[in-house]
Design an enzyme around this catalytic site. Structure first.
Site, mmCIF file in Angstrom:
data_model
loop_
_atom_site.group_PDB
_atom_site.id
_atom_site.type_symbol
_atom_site.label_atom_id
_atom_site.label_comp_id
_atom_site.label_asym_id
_atom_site.label_seq_id
_atom_site.Cartn_x
_atom_site.Cartn_y
_atom_site.Cartn_z
ATOM 1 N N PHE A 171 9.928 -64.477 -26.804
ATOM 2 C CA PHE A 171 9.782 -63.940 -25.458
ATOM 3 C C PHE A 171 11.145 -63.456 -24.989
ATOM 4 O O PHE A 171 12.177 -63.827 -25.571
ATOM 5 C CB PHE A 171 9.257 -65.040 -24.516
ATOM 6 C CG PHE A 171 7.920 -64.706 -23.891
ATOM 7 C CD1 PHE A 171 6.854 -64.318 -24.671
ATOM 8 C CD2 PHE A 171 7.740 -64.795 -22.513
ATOM 9 C CE1 PHE A 171 5.623 -64.022 -24.088
ATOM 10 C CE2 PHE A 171 6.513 -64.507 -21.930
ATOM 11 C CZ PHE A 171 5.455 -64.117 -22.706
ATOM 12 N N GLN A 180 11.048 -61.137 -8.537
ATOM 13 C CA GLN A 180 10.931 -60.558 -9.877
ATOM 14 C C GLN A 180 9.903 -59.430 -9.896
ATOM 15 O O GLN A 180 8.776 -59.605 -9.420
ATOM 16 C CB GLN A 180 10.508 -61.629 -10.873
ATOM 17 C CG GLN A 180 10.323 -61.059 -12.283
ATOM 18 C CD GLN A 180 10.303 -62.143 -13.352
ATOM 19 O OE1 GLN A 180 9.256 -62.737 -13.615
ATOM 20 N NE2 GLN A 180 11.451 -62.417 -13.918
ATOM 21 N N HIS A 240 7.910 -57.373 -12.549
ATOM 22 C CA HIS A 240 7.562 -57.440 -13.967
ATOM 23 C C HIS A 240 7.503 -56.025 -14.518
ATOM 24 O O HIS A 240 6.887 -55.147 -13.909
ATOM 25 C CB HIS A 240 6.206 -58.131 -14.139
ATOM 26 C CG HIS A 240 5.912 -58.560 -15.540
ATOM 27 N ND1 HIS A 240 5.653 -57.650 -16.535
ATOM 28 C CD2 HIS A 240 5.860 -59.788 -16.110
ATOM 29 C CE1 HIS A 240 5.442 -58.320 -17.668
ATOM 30 N NE2 HIS A 240 5.560 -59.610 -17.437
ATOM 31 N N LEU A 263 -1.344 -57.349 -14.540
ATOM 32 C CA LEU A 263 -0.267 -57.678 -15.474
ATOM 33 C C LEU A 263 -0.646 -57.432 -16.932
ATOM 34 O O LEU A 263 -1.728 -57.801 -17.369
ATOM 35 C CB LEU A 263 0.079 -59.158 -15.297
ATOM 36 C CG LEU A 263 1.092 -59.766 -16.264
ATOM 37 C CD1 LEU A 263 2.471 -59.199 -16.004
ATOM 38 C CD2 LEU A 263 1.109 -61.282 -16.127
ATOM 39 N N GLU A 282 4.104 -60.034 -21.215
ATOM 40 C CA GLU A 282 5.313 -59.861 -22.002
ATOM 41 C C GLU A 282 5.039 -60.193 -23.466
ATOM 42 O O GLU A 282 5.770 -59.780 -24.358
ATOM 43 C CB GLU A 282 6.384 -60.801 -21.439
ATOM 44 C CG GLU A 282 7.747 -60.650 -22.063
ATOM 45 C CD GLU A 282 8.814 -61.343 -21.222
ATOM 46 O OE1 GLU A 282 8.793 -61.220 -19.992
ATOM 47 O OE2 GLU A 282 9.674 -62.009 -21.816
ATOM 48 N N ARG A 336 13.502 -59.604 -17.940
ATOM 49 C CA ARG A 336 12.586 -58.745 -17.172
ATOM 50 C C ARG A 336 13.290 -57.824 -16.184
ATOM 51 O O ARG A 336 12.896 -56.670 -16.005
ATOM 52 C CB ARG A 336 11.581 -59.610 -16.413
ATOM 53 C CG ARG A 336 10.572 -60.225 -17.331
ATOM 54 C CD ARG A 336 9.622 -61.166 -16.614
ATOM 55 N NE ARG A 336 8.625 -61.639 -17.559
ATOM 56 C CZ ARG A 336 7.723 -62.572 -17.277
ATOM 57 N NH1 ARG A 336 7.683 -63.139 -16.095
ATOM 58 N NH2 ARG A 336 6.859 -62.948 -18.201
ATOM 59 N N HIS A 380 6.022 -59.543 -9.131
ATOM 60 C CA HIS A 380 5.369 -60.524 -9.990
ATOM 61 C C HIS A 380 5.615 -61.958 -9.554
ATOM 62 O O HIS A 380 4.721 -62.791 -9.627
ATOM 63 C CB HIS A 380 5.871 -60.339 -11.416
ATOM 64 C CG HIS A 380 5.205 -61.228 -12.426
ATOM 65 N ND1 HIS A 380 3.835 -61.314 -12.559
ATOM 66 C CD2 HIS A 380 5.719 -62.072 -13.367
ATOM 67 C CE1 HIS A 380 3.538 -62.173 -13.537
ATOM 68 N NE2 HIS A 380 4.652 -62.653 -14.025
ATOM 69 N N ARG A 404 13.782 -65.101 -13.292
ATOM 70 C CA ARG A 404 13.032 -66.055 -14.105
ATOM 71 C C ARG A 404 12.765 -65.475 -15.486
ATOM 72 O O ARG A 404 12.376 -64.312 -15.610
ATOM 73 C CB ARG A 404 11.694 -66.379 -13.442
ATOM 74 C CG ARG A 404 10.819 -67.282 -14.293
ATOM 75 C CD ARG A 404 9.580 -67.753 -13.575
ATOM 76 N NE ARG A 404 8.570 -66.742 -13.370
ATOM 77 C CZ ARG A 404 7.743 -66.289 -14.323
ATOM 78 N NH1 ARG A 404 7.849 -66.742 -15.571
ATOM 79 N NH2 ARG A 404 6.834 -65.377 -14.047
#
Lengths: 627, 300
Positions: free
Chosen positions: A113, A233, A235, A245, A248, A281, A346, A381
């Protein structure tokens, strides 16, 4: 009045975990939640749970990645609690039967990730949150924990000492949506807020319509400082038409981002020469918008995320849910064509200030999950760090509230000797929009108990005393507010105010932030606050009155939107998700500190507190953050 | 009131429906009277607004929505309201409902949250079929008229909101939580599961508790005691999970073999047809029947 030891507000991942932990520690627990637990937005989380489970991985590395990802605004004791305890919590979920994806040898699967030095994102297809939410709710059913579902908590019952640090929370006031009744819930030992996100502040968000920042707004108005609210954040991969969404995980499995020229821009335009699509991100979101702003976007709006080369088998095995989402919500077949994506709101890194046990500065009041700021995520994050936060801090706060912890926290809450006053940065007044005095008590905060203004509803409340009296007073105040909203004859619909607010936030307080735009947003928010003084609830019904619920939510959105914008204006540097046009560098000399905002009974004030970079046995020295 | 009997007929007269016995009206409180008056005024404003509505031409859809409120004058008799909604590309039925509510009538009531088919809040009866509002593109309905009703066979609380308690009770009746004979010793010790076994239970774990299947099932409609497809699917999810172990599987088979369990299913596939997550519910029920036969054979 109903009475329990511990009351958990909200029943997503954090709330469910907190309830289970408190009950296991011997407490009599009730959950009070505006949605049935399985409707919670934890269920929409896709990617996974970061946990250092495997040979060759180490929770210290996870902590390092998280501190770096936070751009050194995370507080090390919280980050270390998260990363140290995530393996235990993740395996606990497995032991509760969660349907994780599996490797050939039968152990739970992990994948790479963004921003991680090890492929430690433990997943269940591309619907990890759904499985986590249902698994935890199953455990709540098994334990027979009482759940008041479709009961909307609208006010905290907090005592009224001058300093927030001296106050205690004795319970909550909730509105039973089905019956239209307002009732008090007394908590003998603690109230745990687990109300989730605030994405409805924006109009392009991955968040649910129910994510209206209720917990943050209620705690704020009850005197609890809110922290780093500007850290939002965006995304990088959301569907352009709806904000749905796209995990990721697609990039984690090898998905590639292309601009309209067919360039793999993360590398070809030098945004992240090492990690490319798997940079953090904030980095990828800015890169995408930069491409669009430089004329290399598709339809001037988005970029392409291509996963076709992964092959049908791998996609079906690990990302099947993505195919459904792209098909249902954008009309695109991810096996046949690239998916259009653009950044969307997000996650809120900031929130209610807590220590690493989820405790706030108000006695007996806790906050966990997205509504809280421990701070685990600082200025950005990492993907895969939200779900473990729910489990780890839910469990910690549940145990603490039930009296099962006697460790001192490293992180302080409330004003302390290291705090510094901030200057006012806003061009317009903040906070409560000067109401005519007759209406003030009614439409006001929904936070701390204020004396009821309606003679018919007052009286008895003032007589009662003690902890239960605080709850009873809060109940009376809430009855006054709801009565006022329902009885007001003429006025505007909250939806007008909400859309004004979402428009200005999306326009002016987005990925790229400029001073003039932030000031314009504060002016618009002020106007929206004034408009809100004229809202009325058209639906006269006591039965399932969503008009009333949404009207109360909109008030909460106003308070959190203002906090986000004030923080964004005050922080004149570029850190993590917070980019400022006029201030293009991270200023460690000045800004290794949290933005704090206190309600001050309706006249909010800014102040600051240093970030805690000292961990258990090392210090996380700020380094240049490149991917 | 309930839609258990008959869904209201679609007629030219939008207020016509199946009337049910209403309780004697109780004396109204002053608050109730004010609310009633307010409702009447609101209704009047709505009518004026509707009359002033410009012709939206081809780009509008007609949204017909079931309305009912047990306590608001004019709504205690179920009726349909009609809204003209401007059509935009990609519009879902949920979008159309939100537009109707936020623009014309804020009392229009329905559950919704995630907008992405995972919270399971907005299962509705749309043009005669159970669907999620957020997952249904208006364009895919191939009709200028979109007719939205609450899920059949469930009690209506108000407008499109149904009482889900019975559905939740059935889900909870199958011991919907993981149970094993042996739990791992260490706190970091996972239970192993083959990828094949995970695949076997995968579809069953996708259930979002929306209730569409239960609402579509004729057997469940006639008999509240029948566990119904969602609960049996939940039982399947655990019975087929190799981590639970053989003893637990036997226990689970006993639960679903009971009078109101799998044998009631008449394999009509209505549940499978309406499931928004494509769960092969009927197949799961059939497989449990086969398992039940097998486990019985062991004892004969």
């Amino acid at each position: 009045m109903r009475e329990y030891d511990v009351i958990v507000v909200g029943a997503g991942g954090a709330g469910l975990r907190a309830a289970i932990a408190a009950q296991e520690a011997g407490a009599d627990v009730a959950m009070v939640t505006k949605l049935h637990p399985v409707r919670s937005h934890t269920g929409a989380a896709e990617g996974g749970i970061n946990a250092a489970l495997r040979e060759g991985d180490d929770w210290h590395d996870h902590a390092y990645d998280t501190m770096k990802g936070s751009d050194y605004l995370g507080d090390a004791p919280a980050v270390e609690a998260l990363t140290r305890e995530s393996p235990k919590e993740t395996i606990q979920l497995e032991n509760w039967g969660m349907a994780f994806s599996r490797d050939e040898d039968g152990q739970v699967s992990q994948r790479p990730f963004g921003g991680l030095s090890f492929p430690r994102t433990t997943y269940a297809g591309a619907e990890t949150g759904h499985h986590m939410l249902h698994t935890m709710y199953e455990q709540v059913v098994k334990r027979g924990i009482e759940v008041y579902d479709e009961w909307y908590v609208t006010r905290l019952a907090v005592s009224d000492e001058d300093e927030p640090e001296e106050r205690d929370c004795h319970g909550v006031v909730a509105y039973d949506i089905k019956r239209g009744e307002i009732e008090g819930f007394r908590a003998r030992d603690g109230v745990i807020l687990a109300t989730g996100g605030l994405g409805q502040v924006y109009d392009h968000t991955t968040n649910a319509i129910a994510n209206t920042g209720d917990g943050v707004a209620m705690a704020y108005r009850a005197g609890v400082p809110i922290e780093d609210m500007e850290m939002i954040q965006f995304h990088p991969t959301t569907l352009p038409s709806t904000g749905v969404l796209i995990s990721e995980g697609v990039r984690g499995e090898g998905g590639i981002l292309y601009n309209s020229e067919g360039e793999r821009f993360m590398f070809e335009h030098g945004y992240a020469n090492n990690d490319g699509e798997l940079a953090s991100r904030d980095v990828v979101s800015r890169a995408e918008l930069n491409e669009v702003n430089n004329g290399r976007g598709i339809e001037d709006e988005y970029v392409h995320l291509d996963m076709r080369h992964l092959g049908e088998d791998r996609i079906l095995d690990r990302l099947e849910n993505i195919l459904h989402l792209a098909e249902d919500f954008e009309g695109v077949d991810g096996l046949e064509e690239p998916m259009p994506v653009k950044p969307g709101q997000h996650y809120a890194m900031g929130g209610i200030e807590t220590d690493e046990w989820g405790a706030t500065c108000v006695g007996g009041l806790y906050a966990v999950g997205e509504c809280a700021c421990a701070s685990v995520h600082g200025a950005n994050r990492l993907g895969g760090n939200a779900l473990p936060e729910l489990a780890v801090f839910g469990a910690r706060a549940g145990r603490h509230a039930a009296g099962d912890v006697d460790e001192e926290a490293e992180i302080t809450t409330g004003w302390d000797e290291d705090s510094e006053e901030g200057e006012n940065v806003s061009p317009v007044p903040l906070g409560e929009a000067g109401l005519p005095s007759a209406e003030k008590g009614a439409l006001a905060d929904g936070g701390r108990s204020s004396p009821p203004t309606d003679a018919a509803d007052g009286g008895a409340a003032a007589e009662s005393a003690g902890d239960a009296g605080v709850v009873e007073e809060a109940v009376q105040a809430e009855r006054t507010r709801v009565h006022y909203l329902l009885e007001k004859e003429e006025g505007i619909n909250h939806a007008e105010v909400r859309s004004e607010l979402q428009e200005t936030m999306t326009e002016n307080v987005n990925v790229f932030r400029e001073e003039d735009a932030l000031k314009a947003a504060l002016e618009d928010i002020r106007e929206a606050r004034q408009d809100y003084q004229h809202v009325t609830v058209e639906d006269p019904s006591r039965t399932y009155n969503t008009d009333l619920i949404h009207t109360i939510e909109t008030r909460n959105l106003l308070d959190v939107a203002e906090a986000i914008t004030v923080g964004a204006l005050a922080r004149d540097e570029f850190r993590g998700a917070h980019w400022r046009k006029e201030h293009q560098e991270r200023k460690d000399d000045e800004w290794l500190k949290h933005t704090m905002l206190s309600w001050n009974d309706g006249s909010p004030g800014l102040w600051y507190k240093p970030a805690v970079l000292e961990g258990e046995d090392k210090s996380y020295e700020p380094k240049e953050r490149s991917y | 009131m309930s839609t258990q009997t008959e869904p209201p007929e679609q007629t030219d007269d939008e207020t016509e429906s199946t009337p049910e016995a209403e309780p004697e009206p109780e004396p109204r409180s002053p608050g109730q009277r004010r609310r009633d008056e307010k409702a009447a005024r609101a209704a009047e404003r709505d009518r004026e607004a509707a009359e002033a509505e410009p012709d939206l031409g081809d780009d509008a859809i007609t949204l017909k929505v079931f309305r009912y409120d047990p306590e608001v004058e004019g709504k205690t008799e179920p009726r349909f309201d009609t809204f003209q909604i401007p059509f935009t590309k990609g519009m879902t039925v949920l979008d159309a409902l939100i537009e109707a509510r936020d623009t014309y009538d804020s009392s229009l009531t329905f559950r919704h949250s995630c907008r992405q088919a995972v919270c399971g809040s907005d299962a509705l009866f749309i043009n005669g079929r159970q669907r999620l509002g957020c997952q249904t593109q208006v364009a895919d309905l191939d009709s200028d008229v979109v007719r939205v009703e609450p899920l059949p066979h469930q009690d209506v609380v108000k407008d499109l909101v149904v009482d889900m308690e019975h559905f939740y009770d059935q889900m909870e009746a199958v011991e919907p939580y993981f149970q094993t004979d042996e739990t791992p010793d260490g706190e970091l010790e996972e239970q192993f599961q083959t990828p094949e076994n995970r695949e076997e239970i995968k579809m069953s774990t996708r259930c979002i508790w929306c209730g569409a299947c239960m609402s579509s099932c004729n057997i469940a409609a006639d008999d509240n005691a029948y566990l119904g497809p969602a609960a049996i699917n939940k039982a399947y999810r655990f019975a087929m999970d190799e981590r639970e172990g053989e003893n637990m599987k036997e226990h689970r088979m006993e639960l679903i073999e009971q009078e109101n369990g799998v044998w009631r299913c008449q394999t009509q596939f209505s549940c499978t047809n309406v499931c928004p997550k494509d769960i092969p519910l009927t197949e799961h029920i059939q497989e449990l029947k086969r398992e039940a036969v097998k486990s019985n054979l062991k004892f004969w």
